[in-house]
Scaffold this motif. Structure first.
Motif, short mmCIF file in Angstrom:
data_model
loop_
_atom_site.label_atom_id
_atom_site.label_comp_id
_atom_site.label_asym_id
_atom_site.label_seq_id
_atom_site.Cartn_x
_atom_site.Cartn_y
_atom_site.Cartn_z
N ILE A 1 36.14 -15.72 24.69
CA ILE A 1 36.02 -14.75 24.12
C ILE A 1 35.87 -12.80 25.09
O ILE A 1 35.54 -13.18 25.96
CB ILE A 1 34.05 -13.90 23.72
N GLY A 2 37.64 -12.50 25.25
CA GLY A 2 37.80 -11.69 26.30
C GLY A 2 37.56 -11.95 27.33
O GLY A 2 38.53 -13.39 27.56
N SER A 3 37.27 -11.96 28.59
CA SER A 3 36.95 -12.21 29.81
C SER A 3 36.81 -13.77 29.92
O SER A 3 36.17 -14.62 30.92
CB SER A 3 36.75 -11.53 30.55
N LEU A 4 35.63 -13.96 29.02
CA LEU A 4 34.52 -14.72 29.26
C LEU A 4 35.23 -16.25 28.52
O LEU A 4 35.58 -16.42 26.96
CB LEU A 4 33.21 -14.81 28.48
N ALA A 5 34.58 -17.40 29.09
CA ALA A 5 35.06 -18.71 28.58
C ALA A 5 33.63 -19.71 28.52
O ALA A 5 33.20 -19.43 28.99
CB ALA A 5 36.61 -19.32 29.24
N VAL A 6 33.54 -20.28 27.42
CA VAL A 6 32.90 -20.07 26.59
C VAL A 6 33.17 -22.18 25.99
O VAL A 6 33.93 -22.09 25.27
CB VAL A 6 32.31 -20.41 25.62
N ASN A 7 32.48 -23.08 27.23
CA ASN A 7 33.03 -24.55 26.87
C ASN A 7 31.74 -25.46 27.42
O ASN A 7 31.14 -25.19 28.36
CB ASN A 7 34.20 -24.74 27.68
N PRO A 8 31.38 -26.54 26.34
CA PRO A 8 32.06 -26.99 24.87
C PRO A 8 31.87 -24.88 24.40
O PRO A 8 30.86 -24.25 24.05
CB PRO A 8 31.58 -27.37 24.36
N PRO A 9 32.11 -25.17 22.95
CA PRO A 9 32.21 -24.04 22.43
C PRO A 9 30.92 -23.67 21.70
O PRO A 9 31.25 -23.11 20.51
CB PRO A 9 34.05 -23.41 21.63
N LEU A 10 29.89 -23.57 22.61
CA LEU A 10 28.47 -23.33 21.54
C LEU A 10 27.56 -22.52 22.14
O LEU A 10 27.61 -22.01 23.10
CB LEU A 10 27.76 -25.06 21.63
N ILE A 11 26.88 -21.93 20.80
CA ILE A 11 26.24 -20.54 21.40
C ILE A 11 24.82 -20.63 21.20
O ILE A 11 24.79 -20.75 19.40
CB ILE A 11 26.73 -19.29 20.74
N LEU A 12 24.04 -20.67 21.53
CA LEU A 12 22.58 -20.29 21.28
C LEU A 12 22.74 -18.81 20.62
O LEU A 12 22.56 -17.71 21.18
CB LEU A 12 21.50 -20.06 22.15
N ALA A 13 22.17 -19.11 19.50
CA ALA A 13 21.93 -17.62 18.47
C ALA A 13 20.69 -16.10 19.04
O ALA A 13 19.89 -17.04 19.55
CB ALA A 13 22.10 -17.65 17.18
N PRO A 14 21.19 -15.66 18.52
CA PRO A 14 20.23 -14.18 18.66
C PRO A 14 18.99 -14.69 17.89
O PRO A 14 19.74 -14.45 16.16
CB PRO A 14 21.06 -13.09 19.07
N MET A 15 17.63 -14.91 18.16
CA MET A 15 16.80 -15.20 16.91
C MET A 15 15.97 -13.86 17.46
O MET A 15 14.53 -14.50 18.30
CB MET A 15 16.28 -16.46 16.54
N ALA A 16 15.21 -12.85 16.81
CA ALA A 16 13.88 -12.40 17.31
C ALA A 16 13.00 -12.51 17.05
O ALA A 16 12.61 -14.29 16.34
CB ALA A 16 14.04 -11.06 16.03
N GLY A 17 12.21 -12.38 18.30
CA GLY A 17 10.67 -13.27 18.31
C GLY A 17 10.90 -14.79 19.01
O GLY A 17 9.69 -15.40 20.05
N LEU A 18 12.10 -14.86 19.46
CA LEU A 18 12.07 -16.97 19.60
C LEU A 18 13.45 -16.79 20.96
O LEU A 18 12.71 -17.28 21.74
CB LEU A 18 13.04 -17.12 18.38
N THR A 19 14.26 -16.17 21.16
CA THR A 19 14.80 -16.68 22.09
C THR A 19 14.96 -15.52 23.23
O THR A 19 16.14 -14.91 23.77
CB THR A 19 17.06 -16.28 21.65
N ASP A 20 13.29 -15.99 23.81
CA ASP A 20 13.45 -15.23 25.14
C ASP A 20 13.65 -16.21 26.18
O ASP A 20 14.02 -17.28 26.25
CB ASP A 20 12.08 -15.43 24.93
N LEU A 21 13.46 -16.04 27.54
CA LEU A 21 13.98 -16.51 28.73
C LEU A 21 13.74 -18.06 28.60
O LEU A 21 14.87 -18.56 28.69
CB LEU A 21 13.67 -15.93 29.76
#
Ligand code: FMN
Length: 327
Positions: free
Chosen positions: A7-27
């Protein structure tokens, strides 16, 4: 089994992402996901106006640390200059900025933000253009298919965003009108993949590592975003890693579930203090014990608990005795 995600200058490997979730994806949840191998995690959506005002409920949503990288911050709003200003405010605290163009919640769309932008491709394009000019970290958008099934604008918006310098598009293939009903239509992800040059990230109905495999296989997408499937199940990231290494992923033992549930509580305690952690942990525990014998009784019991120490005892008892020292 899967290609790399850049993604632009960012390599993500493996290509998995934790989604944004309101009230849940805190630190706390992001930390657990990263410990299981999540290479990129998102904050929940954060109001651009709240960031500009330095709102007391907004700034805590940015709490992070050096382990919590790379980090995507998702912002929402309807005004291009306000979103650009908000993006500048958060740029130094993250590695990627995403603009929410999919949130279906009435309060958000009433202000012209979230999935309301799906009805206004020109404004969506203006937002990408303005934010792109104001930041240097990668910029993405997250969209649904359209306002209704008949008003399907995702291809138009994704193409405009690409032409305005967006680095990737995440598609949750449901319309705003669908909210979370029915199945997400993965064929829309394939269609988007066929017309964009920038990466396409798929989101929708990923509940097990095998769904990640199937989404890559069926859609040809460049990355998969995991949302509800991580709740009570941060192992999903490690399980996919095991699968791509050629081994068979195993479900977590009840000792492991206990260890992670206790760790989750401790992380919430660090973040919010013990009293608030106990309340926050109730919903997570309901997910950790889902499908286990005695889950309903346990849920009823923990909803009455206000003491941190007693909650620890109850978690240990339910999962049959893993000590806190091991957490
Ligand atoms: C409780 C909850 C909160 C969510 N909050 C956000 C959010 O802040 N920003 C966003 O773009 N999507 C949000 N989503 C949507 C998810 O990121 C994801 O696209 C959607 O849940 C579909 O994926 P899934 O079927 O794998 O859960 C939220 C979903 C849920 C269930």
């Amino acid at each position: 089994m899967s290609k790399s995600l850049v993604i632009g200058s960012l390599a993500v490997n493996p290509p998995l992402i934790l989604a944004p979730m309101a009230g849940l994806t805190d630190l706390a949840l992001r930390t657990l996901a990263r410990e299981q191998g999540a290479p990129l995690c998102f904050t929940e959506m954060i109001s651009a106006q709240g960031l500009i005002r330095g709102g007391k409920n907004t700034l805590p949503l940015l709490r992070s640390n050096s382990f919590d990288r790379p980090l995507g911050v998702q912002i929402f709003g309807d005004d291009p200059s306000a979103l650009a200003e908000a993006a500048r405010i958060v740029e130094d605290s993250c590695d990627l900025i995403d603009i929410n163009m999919g949130c279906p919640v009435r309060k958000v769309v009433a202000g012209g933000a979230g999935s309301a932008l799906l009805r206004d491709p020109r404004k969506a394009g203006k937002i990408v253009e303005t934010v792109r000019k104001s930041i240097s970290v990668p910029l993405t958008i997250k969209i649904r298919t359209g306002w209704t099934a008949c008003e399907s604008t995702y291809k138009e918006i994704a193409c405009i965003a690409e032409s305005e310098g967006c680095d990737a598009v995440t598609l949750h293939p449901r319309s705003r009108a669908q909210m979370f009903a029915d199945h997400s239509d993965w064929s829309r992800i394939t269609e988007l993949k066929n017309i964009l040059k920038i990466p396409v990230i798929g989101s929708g109905d990923i509940f097990a590592w095998s769904d990640v495999r199937d989404m890559f296989h069926e859609t040809g997408c460049d990355g998969v975003m995991i949302a509800r499937g991580v709740l009570g199940n941060p192992w999903i990231f490690a399980q996919y890693g095991t699968a791509i290494a050629g081994d068979s992923p195993l479900p977590p033992s009840s000792e492991e579930k206990c260890r992670i549930a206790l760790r989750h509580l401790i992380l919430l305690g660090d973040l919010y203090g013990e009293e608030c952690a106990v309340k926050e942990m109730r919903k997570h525990l309901a997910w950790y014990v889902k499908g286990m014998a005695g889950a309903a009784k346990f849920r009823a019991k923990i909803n009455e608990i206000v003491s941190y120490a007693i909650l620890i005892e109850q978690i240990n008892e339910f999962f049959s005795g893993v000590s806190l020292e091991n957490a």
